[in-house]
Design a protein around this motif. Structure first.
Motif, PDB file in Angstrom:
ATOM      1  N   ALA A 110     -47.163   2.449  31.922  1.00 24.76           N
ATOM      2  CA  ALA A 110     -47.141   1.992  33.310  1.00 24.76           C
ATOM      3  C   ALA A 110     -48.568   1.905  33.858  1.00 24.76           C
ATOM      4  O   ALA A 110     -49.424   2.726  33.537  1.00 24.76           O
ATOM      5  N   ASN A 111     -48.810   0.902  34.699  1.00 23.77           N
ATOM      6  CA  ASN A 111     -50.124   0.774  35.326  1.00 23.77           C
ATOM      7  C   ASN A 111     -50.285   1.897  36.369  1.00 23.77           C
ATOM      8  O   ASN A 111     -49.312   2.535  36.759  1.00 23.77           O
ATOM      9  N   PRO A 112     -51.520   2.151  36.804  1.00 21.02           N
ATOM     10  CA  PRO A 112     -51.745   3.264  37.744  1.00 21.02           C
ATOM     11  C   PRO A 112     -50.922   3.142  39.031  1.00 21.02           C
ATOM     12  O   PRO A 112     -50.453   4.149  39.560  1.00 21.02           O
ATOM     13  N   HIS A 113     -50.733   1.921  39.527  1.00 20.49           N
ATOM     14  CA  HIS A 113     -49.958   1.720  40.752  1.00 20.49           C
ATOM     15  C   HIS A 113     -48.495   2.136  40.540  1.00 20.49           C
ATOM     16  O   HIS A 113     -47.920   2.852  41.367  1.00 20.49           O
ATOM     17  N   LEU A 114     -47.922   1.717  39.431  1.00 17.73           N
ATOM     18  CA  LEU A 114     -46.542   2.081  39.114  1.00 17.73           C
ATOM     19  C   LEU A 114     -46.443   3.584  38.838  1.00 17.73           C
ATOM     20  O   LEU A 114     -45.509   4.249  39.299  1.00 17.73           O
ATOM     21  N   GLN A 115     -47.411   4.116  38.122  1.00 19.76           N
ATOM     22  CA  GLN A 115     -47.419   5.542  37.798  1.00 19.76           C
ATOM     23  C   GLN A 115     -47.441   6.387  39.076  1.00 19.76           C
ATOM     24  O   GLN A 115     -46.741   7.387  39.184  1.00 19.76           O
ATOM     25  N   TYR A 116     -48.228   5.969  40.041  1.00 20.47           N
ATOM     26  CA  TYR A 116     -48.309   6.665  41.329  1.00 20.47           C
ATOM     27  C   TYR A 116     -46.934   6.714  42.001  1.00 20.47           C
ATOM     28  O   TYR A 116     -46.501   7.766  42.481  1.00 20.47           O
ATOM     29  N   HIS A 117     -46.229   5.593  42.006  1.00 20.01           N
ATOM     30  CA  HIS A 117     -44.918   5.544  42.646  1.00 20.01           C
ATOM     31  C   HIS A 117     -43.871   6.328  41.866  1.00 20.01           C
ATOM     32  O   HIS A 117     -42.956   6.909  42.459  1.00 20.01           O
ATOM     33  N   LEU A 118     -44.011   6.390  40.559  1.00 20.02           N
ATOM     34  CA  LEU A 118     -43.117   7.233  39.760  1.00 20.02           C
ATOM     35  C   LEU A 118     -43.321   8.704  40.120  1.00 20.02           C
ATOM     36  O   LEU A 118     -42.353   9.467  40.206  1.00 20.02           O
ATOM     37  N   GLN A 119     -44.562   9.095  40.372  1.00 23.65           N
ATOM     38  CA  GLN A 119     -44.843  10.473  40.787  1.00 23.65           C
ATOM     39  C   GLN A 119     -44.216  10.763  42.149  1.00 23.65           C
ATOM     40  O   GLN A 119     -43.665  11.844  42.375  1.00 23.65           O
ATOM     41  N   LEU A 120     -44.291   9.788  43.060  1.00 23.87           N
ATOM     42  CA  LEU A 120     -43.660   9.968  44.373  1.00 23.87           C
ATOM     43  C   LEU A 120     -42.147  10.114  44.233  1.00 23.87           C
ATOM     44  O   LEU A 120     -41.531  10.930  44.923  1.00 23.87           O
ATOM     45  N   LEU A 121     -41.561   9.328  43.346  1.00 22.22           N
ATOM     46  CA  LEU A 121     -40.115   9.420  43.109  1.00 22.22           C
ATOM     47  C   LEU A 121     -39.749  10.782  42.517  1.00 22.22           C
ATOM     48  O   LEU A 121     -38.733  11.371  42.899  1.00 22.22           O
ATOM     49  N   GLN A 122     -40.568  11.277  41.613  1.00 27.16           N
ATOM     50  CA  GLN A 122     -40.318  12.612  41.036  1.00 27.16           C
ATOM     51  C   GLN A 122     -40.366  13.678  42.126  1.00 27.16           C
ATOM     52  O   GLN A 122     -39.541  14.594  42.158  1.00 27.16           O
ATOM     53  N   HIS A 123     -41.341  13.550  43.016  1.00 24.18           N
ATOM     54  CA  HIS A 123     -41.459  14.494  44.133  1.00 24.18           C
ATOM     55  C   HIS A 123     -40.209  14.429  45.027  1.00 24.18           C
ATOM     56  O   HIS A 123     -39.656  15.464  45.408  1.00 24.18           O
ATOM     57  N   LEU A 124     -39.775  13.216  45.336  1.00 31.25           N
ATOM     58  CA  LEU A 124     -38.586  13.051  46.162  1.00 31.25           C
ATOM     59  C   LEU A 124     -37.357  13.631  45.461  1.00 31.25           C
ATOM     60  O   LEU A 124     -36.510  14.250  46.095  1.00 31.25           O
ATOM     61  N   ARG A 125     -37.290  13.461  44.145  1.00 30.69           N
ATOM     62  CA  ARG A 125     -36.167  14.024  43.380  1.00 30.69           C
ATOM     63  C   ARG A 125     -36.156  15.545  43.504  1.00 30.69           C
ATOM     64  O   ARG A 125     -35.102  16.170  43.641  1.00 30.69           O
ATOM     65  N   THR A 126     -37.325  16.158  43.459  1.00 25.67           N
ATOM     66  CA  THR A 126     -37.438  17.616  43.604  1.00 25.67           C
ATOM     67  C   THR A 126     -36.864  18.057  44.956  1.00 25.67           C
ATOM     68  O   THR A 126     -36.154  19.060  45.038  1.00 25.67           O
ATOM     69  N   ILE A 127     -37.158  17.302  45.982  1.00 29.56           N
ATOM     70  CA  ILE A 127     -36.639  17.604  47.321  1.00 29.56           C
ATOM     71  C   ILE A 127     -35.117  17.466  47.341  1.00 29.56           C
ATOM     72  O   ILE A 127     -34.410  18.312  47.892  1.00 29.56           O
ATOM     73  N   LEU A 128     -34.616  16.410  46.705  1.00 27.14           N
ATOM     74  CA  LEU A 128     -33.164  16.192  46.655  1.00 27.14           C
ATOM     75  C   LEU A 128     -32.455  17.318  45.896  1.00 27.14           C
ATOM     76  O   LEU A 128     -31.384  17.775  46.304  1.00 27.14           O
ATOM     77  N   VAL A 129     -33.036  17.762  44.803  1.00 26.79           N
ATOM     78  CA  VAL A 129     -32.447  18.859  44.031  1.00 26.79           C
ATOM     79  C   VAL A 129     -32.406  20.126  44.885  1.00 26.79           C
ATOM     80  O   VAL A 129     -31.388  20.826  44.924  1.00 26.79           O
ATOM     81  N   ALA A 130     -33.493  20.405  45.589  1.00 29.25           N
ATOM     82  CA  ALA A 130     -33.548  21.590  46.456  1.00 29.25           C
ATOM     83  C   ALA A 130     -32.492  21.519  47.548  1.00 29.25           C
ATOM     84  O   ALA A 130     -31.871  22.525  47.894  1.00 29.25           O
ATOM     85  N   LEU A 131     -32.253  20.330  48.050  1.00 37.08           N
ATOM     86  CA  LEU A 131     -31.233  20.141  49.079  1.00 37.08           C
ATOM     87  C   LEU A 131     -29.856  20.512  48.527  1.00 37.08           C
ATOM     88  O   LEU A 131     -29.062  21.181  49.195  1.00 37.08           O
TER      89      LEU A 131
END
Length: 136
Positions: free
Chosen positions: A2-23
């Motif tokens: 993945a290019n850096p732009h896509l990689q950045y957004h994948l990291q944001l999605l992973q972070h959001l997933r962590t929040i969803l799991v905690a919920l």
């Protein structure tokens, strides 16, 4: 890869997933539907690096659902994801914010065309600062 732009957004999605799991772990949402939602979210995380364009609609759908299904965490959804997936996600962004992201996208495209690196965060900070002399 993945290019850096896509990689950045994948990291944001992973972070959001962590929040969803905690919920879910805090038992603030119905377990069965939440589990199915996380499965779809994981599907997006798998498909996005493989085929970003085909994954766009799934991403739009899931990000909008996060805001609608889980209003208690809507403020935690990274604004960059709303812009990245666009479509219906843009309804959750005010016009002035859309204008900043439009400028960012144009600067990123220009840098890409010229073979120059582009620091999304740095440019975003510069564009988000109030103009000199403007009152708060």
């Amino acid at each position: 890869m993945a290019n850096p732009h896509l990689q950045y957004h994948l990291q944001l999605l992973q972070h959001l997933r962590t929040i969803l799991v905690a919920l879910g772990e805090a038992e603030q949402v119905p377990e069965e539907s939440h589990s199915l939602f996380l499965d779809r979210f994981d599907e997006l995380l798998t498909l996005l690096p493989q085929d970003p364009l085909e994954s766009q609609y799934l991403g739009q759908d899931l990000i909008c659902q996060v805001i609608q299904r889980y209003p208690q965490i809507a403020h935690l959804v990274p604004r960059d994801l709303l812009w990245f997936f666009a479509g219906d996600c843009l309804h959750f962004m005010p016009d002035d914010e859309l204008a900043v992201y439009q400028q960012l996208e144009e600067l990123r495209y220009e840098a890409e065309q010229n073979g120059q690196p582009f620091d999304w965060h740095q440019h975003k900070q510069m564009l988000s600062q109030p103009a000199p002399g403007s009152a708060h």
